[in-house]
Design a protein around this motif. Structure first.
Motif, PDB file in Angstrom:
ATOM      1  N   UNK A  43       0.784  -1.232   0.000  1.00  0.00           N
ATOM      2  CA  UNK A  43       0.000   0.000   0.000  1.00  0.00           C
ATOM      3  C   UNK A  43       0.806   1.266   0.000  1.00  0.00           C
ATOM      4  N   UNK A  44       2.145   1.182   0.051  1.00  0.00           N
ATOM      5  CA  UNK A  44       2.982   2.378   0.098  1.00  0.00           C
ATOM      6  C   UNK A  44       3.231   2.995  -1.264  1.00  0.00           C
ATOM      7  N   UNK A 345       6.171  -7.395   3.930  1.00  0.00           N
ATOM      8  CA  UNK A 345       5.194  -6.364   4.229  1.00  0.00           C
ATOM      9  C   UNK A 345       5.705  -5.291   5.172  1.00  0.00           C
ATOM     10  N   UNK A 346       4.894  -4.248   5.415  1.00  0.00           N
ATOM     11  CA  UNK A 346       5.312  -3.120   6.243  1.00  0.00           C
ATOM     12  C   UNK A 346       5.473  -3.520   7.701  1.00  0.00           C
ATOM     13  N   UNK A 347       6.327  -2.776   8.397  1.00  0.00           N
ATOM     14  CA  UNK A 347       6.698  -3.139   9.761  1.00  0.00           C
ATOM     15  C   UNK A 347       6.139  -2.151  10.771  1.00  0.00           C
ATOM     16  N   UNK A 348       5.888  -2.634  11.991  1.00  0.00           N
ATOM     17  CA  UNK A 348       5.551  -1.752  13.107  1.00  0.00           C
ATOM     18  C   UNK A 348       6.786  -1.410  13.926  1.00  0.00           C
ATOM     19  N   UNK A 359       5.775   3.557  15.321  1.00  0.00           N
ATOM     20  CA  UNK A 359       5.518   3.395  13.900  1.00  0.00           C
ATOM     21  C   UNK A 359       4.328   2.461  13.712  1.00  0.00           C
ATOM     22  N   UNK A 360       3.265   2.954  13.099  1.00  0.00           N
ATOM     23  CA  UNK A 360       2.048   2.155  12.903  1.00  0.00           C
ATOM     24  C   UNK A 360       1.735   2.095  11.410  1.00  0.00           C
ATOM     25  N   UNK A 361       1.764   0.917  10.803  1.00  0.00           N
ATOM     26  CA  UNK A 361       1.439   0.820   9.378  1.00  0.00           C
ATOM     27  C   UNK A 361       0.037   1.313   9.042  1.00  0.00           C
ATOM     28  N   UNK A 362      -0.800   1.499  10.073  1.00  0.00           N
ATOM     29  CA  UNK A 362      -2.176   1.951   9.844  1.00  0.00           C
ATOM     30  C   UNK A 362      -2.259   3.433   9.495  1.00  0.00           C
ATOM     31  N   UNK A 457      -2.706  -5.550  17.353  1.00  0.00           N
ATOM     32  CA  UNK A 457      -4.092  -5.309  17.771  1.00  0.00           C
ATOM     33  C   UNK A 457      -4.587  -4.016  17.131  1.00  0.00           C
ATOM     34  N   UNK A 458      -4.738  -4.037  15.800  1.00  0.00           N
ATOM     35  CA  UNK A 458      -5.177  -2.859  15.059  1.00  0.00           C
ATOM     36  C   UNK A 458      -6.684  -2.917  14.820  1.00  0.00           C
ATOM     37  N   UNK A 459      -7.346  -1.780  14.949  1.00  0.00           N
ATOM     38  CA  UNK A 459      -8.786  -1.738  14.677  1.00  0.00           C
ATOM     39  C   UNK A 459      -9.091  -2.008  13.211  1.00  0.00           C
ATOM     40  N   UNK A 460      -8.136  -1.693  12.325  1.00  0.00           N
ATOM     41  CA  UNK A 460      -8.371  -1.901  10.898  1.00  0.00           C
ATOM     42  C   UNK A 460      -8.188  -3.359  10.484  1.00  0.00           C
ATOM     43  N   UNK A 461      -7.752  -4.198  11.406  1.00  0.00           N
ATOM     44  CA  UNK A 461      -7.564  -5.618  11.140  1.00  0.00           C
ATOM     45  C   UNK A 461      -8.810  -6.374  11.592  1.00  0.00           C
ATOM     46  N   UNK A 462      -9.157  -7.434  10.865  1.00  0.00           N
ATOM     47  CA  UNK A 462     -10.286  -8.260  11.248  1.00  0.00           C
ATOM     48  C   UNK A 462     -10.182  -8.662  12.718  1.00  0.00           C
TER      49      UNK A 462
END
Length: 697
Positions: A43-44, A345-348, A359-362, A457-462
């Motif tokens: 997505x970057x 993939x992107x890193x936290x 750093x939050x990939x969200x 524990x991201x809100x954008x993740x299922x």
């Protein structure tokens, strides 16, 4: 005098493109540049995701820009369904370089700095094809048994004529080798010499770009100018340290502008001055967003962490644009294949001081339309932002939706260089999909990986993926369906099944729906048939019996074989080469080996009488490679010593198991090939007695 030197310089610059054009027209093989970034998400890239965010203009969802990469996408191909072989750098890069997926690979899991095996690599294959080869940037596969500079798997020992970059994995976590803003002084190797002391104020993205430009320009003017070149350019950004450049990117691009190699110790490149870790790109310097999701309130400035991230990505974008312009200036662009992608993939991860937000990939949704980040086997951890440019062969604006994986690049680049892929490689050539000419064989998209941590524990993740234990993970793609397993405890564990074309975010687990039971079993069977166990990366399914296949409609005793005439440089993968001769034989190593100038390919089904562990033995005076199903079984090719006995074990279910043998005879010795087997615990080897479906392969 000044006017004279100006005229001389202009004359040199004007002559270079003309000379390059003449040489390019003579070359049949293209130059190849493979650009690999570190932790850049699908997505970057603007063309894959960020431009969509910009078009929506939702102030709650910030975006950044990659204009040069977007232009590269428009002028070439986008691979929207390409996977990394692993969701972390060392195994991903090792599989890329060797063309083996993680079920057959030597470097697996988190085996950072483990020696890349002494076998075929992108470097050795392209060297043999007549290329000058260079690796620039991050390596991390040198081996830990010895101290530098003479590591066992130094790039100069793995097919590269030149190397400039970070050797050790941990050095790649720092983007200033000398100043060490967040990690202390590092080592940068020019071949076998550590030259880090000369690299004051060298931001590594700029350093690798300038070195790449210098190599290409020198190659045009050098003694090997008539040879094509292969460059493996491995950036160590935007990885977690998130440091900033010293200054803006130099004006102009290519031969006359952009980054240049100055060559003065302490000021090696044009940006090695000013203040270390200081420059924020003006597009992001004063950027704001709707952080409280209330358009009535005043917007908030981007946190400094994300100004840094966006600047680091933009710097890579500038570097790629600079390189592409250099190719145009030298009139090499039409005859140069350029690949751009990321290792996982992107890193936290973030090595920034405590005062910075994590750093939050969200923030940019760097994982794109998927779930998952680095170390995940969800699409966001493995789906890569891949672009390919080759103006003379790849149509503009091409979008390739055929699934593929990094282990496909070795056979692809071998195809491009007009040499056969080694039989050891697990991939297929992507050239038909890239050019639109011919039919690409199906790619085997398979991943296995172990990680002790949990998903974020991201809100954008299922919801059911938040804070989930990873541990043993596995991914297999068949058609549009992807099977994923986390916390795998046994071969019998169910896969979650997703149609990632219709459901890229993997929200609907089809395994829970009726009618998918047969597919569940198909995934479990295939996942065992494509791999072999590696004692350094144990899996809970290593000892599970590999399933037999259904009996063919017609069969007779023995192997079918075909002979393909040619002067092969190694044991070559079987493709659609026409057979010069063919026949059948009850055992390998008979009269079919009288053909020395070429390959002999055997196929058959091994009838296993009872469940159990079986041992296989191979001895030859030539070279050979053996596959059982799609797993690598015996490799007597790259560094094989004639007459050495190789053995391997495999747990097999009773029934038929497909067996393929590729044999390349020696021009110096009489042909001899013996392949035997026995059940584990037995003392006597016996010849294989397979069955075949037809006498003509």
């Amino acid at each position: 005098m000044k006017r004279f030197f100006s005229f001389l310089t202009l004359l040199l610059f004007s002559a270079l493109p003309a000379l390059s054009q003449t040489r390019a027209s003579q070359l049949q093989q293209p130059n190849i540049i493979f650009i690999l970034t570190d932790d850049l998400g699908y997505g970057d890239l603007g063309v894959f995701f960020q431009n969509q965010r910009q078009q929506l203009a939702d102030r709650r969802e910030p975006w950044h820009y990659t204009p040069h990469l977007d232009r590269m996408a428009a002028s070439g191909a986008q691979l929207t369904q390409q996977y990394a072989n692993a969701p972390v750098c060392a195994p991903s890069r090792a599989s890329l370089l060797t063309g083996t997926h993680q079920g057959n690979a030597h470097v697996r899991n988190n085996q950072f700095d483990k020696a890349l095996e002494n076998n075929h690599t992108l470097g050795t294959v392209l060297q043999a094809a007549g290329y000058s080869t260079v690796a620039i940037g991050k390596w991390g596969l040198q081996g830990v048994d010895e101290v530098g500079p003479h590591w066992p798997a130094h790039p100069l020992k793995r097919g590269f004529d030149a190397f400039f970059g970070y050797m050790r994995h941990r050095d790649g976590h720092e983007h200033y080798p000398v100043e060490g803003v967040y990690g202390g002084p590092k080592q940068v190797w020019d071949g076998y010499e550590n030259v880090a002391a000369t690299l004051s104020k060298c931001y590594t993205t700029d350093l690798w770009t300038a070195k790449a430009k210098k190599y290409i320009t020198n190659h045009v003017q050098g003694a090997d100018a008539a040879k094509p070149f292969f460059m493996y350019l491995a950036y160590d950004a935007p990885h977690a340290v998130l440091e900033l450049p010293t200054q803006e990117y130099p004006k102009g691009q290519g031969l006359r502008g952009g980054l240049q190699w100055v060559g003065t110790p302490g000021h090696l490149i044009t940006t090695a001055s000013g203040q270390v870790d200081s420059y924020v790109h003006p597009d992001y310097r004063n950027a704001t967003y709707d952080d409280d999701r209330n358009p009535a309130t005043t917007e908030t400035a981007w946190p400094a962490t994300y100004k840094r991230y966006a600047t680091a990505v933009r710097r890579i974008d500038d570097g790629v644009g600079d390189l592409l312009q250099l190719l145009k200036d030298l009139q090499l662009d039409e005859n140069t294949l350029v690949v751009f992608t990321s290792d996982n993939g992107p890193s936290l991860e973030s090595y920034l001081p405590a005062q910075y937000v994590p750093n939050m990939p969200t923030f940019f949704d760097s994982f794109g339309p998927f779930d998952g980040i680095k170390r995940d086997c969800w699409e966001g951890g493995l789906r890569m932002p891949t672009l390919v440019s080759w103006p003379s062969r790849i149509p503009t604006g091409r979008v390739v939706t055929t699934p593929s994986i990094f282990s496909d690049w070795l056979p692809t680049l071998a195809d491009v260089a007009r040499v056969p892929a080694p039989a050891r490689t697990d991939g297929v050539s992507l050239l038909p999909s890239l050019t639109g000419q011919g039919q690409q064989p199906a790619s085997l998209v398979y991943v296995e990986y172990f990680e002790e941590g949990k998903t974020p524990d991201y809100q954008k993740v299922e919801l059911n993926r938040r804070g989930r234990k990873r541990e043993q993970m596995q991914l297999l793609r068949l058609g549009d369906l992807v099977g994923v397993r986390y916390q795998v405890a046994a071969a019998s564990d169910d896969f979650e099944l997703y149609d990632v074309v219709k459901d890229p975010a993997q929200r609907i687990n089809l395994a829970r729906q009726p009618g998918y039971e047969h597919l569940q079993q198909q995934f479990k069977v295939k996942a065992l048939q494509v791999r072999h166990a590696n004692p350094t990366a144990k899996r809970p399914y290593d000892d599970a019996l590999i399933s037999a296949v259904p009996a063919p409609a017609t069969a007779s005793p023995g192997f079918s074989w075909k002979y393909v005439q040619g002067d092969f440089p190694w044991v070559a993968a079987e493709s659609q080469q026409p057979a010069s001769a063919y026949g059948t034989t009850k055992v390998v190593g008979g009269k079919e080996l009288r053909h020395k100038q070429g390959m002999v390919y055997y196929t058959g089904y091994l009838p296993v009488p009872a469940d159990g562990v079986y041992e296989f033995s191979l001895t030859t005076t030539g070279n050979a490679f053996v596959r059982l199903h799609e797993a690598a079984l015996l490799d007597a090719d790259f560094s094989y010593v004639a007459g050495t006995q190789l053995t391997q074990r495999a747990p097999l279910q009773a029934g038929l198991h497909p067996l393929r043998i590729a044999y390349l005879g020696s021009k110096k010795r009489a042909s001899y090939l013996t392949l035997q087997w026995r059940k584990a615990g037995e003392s006597i080897w016996r010849p294989l007695a397979p069955v075949m479906t037809t006498g003509q392969p």
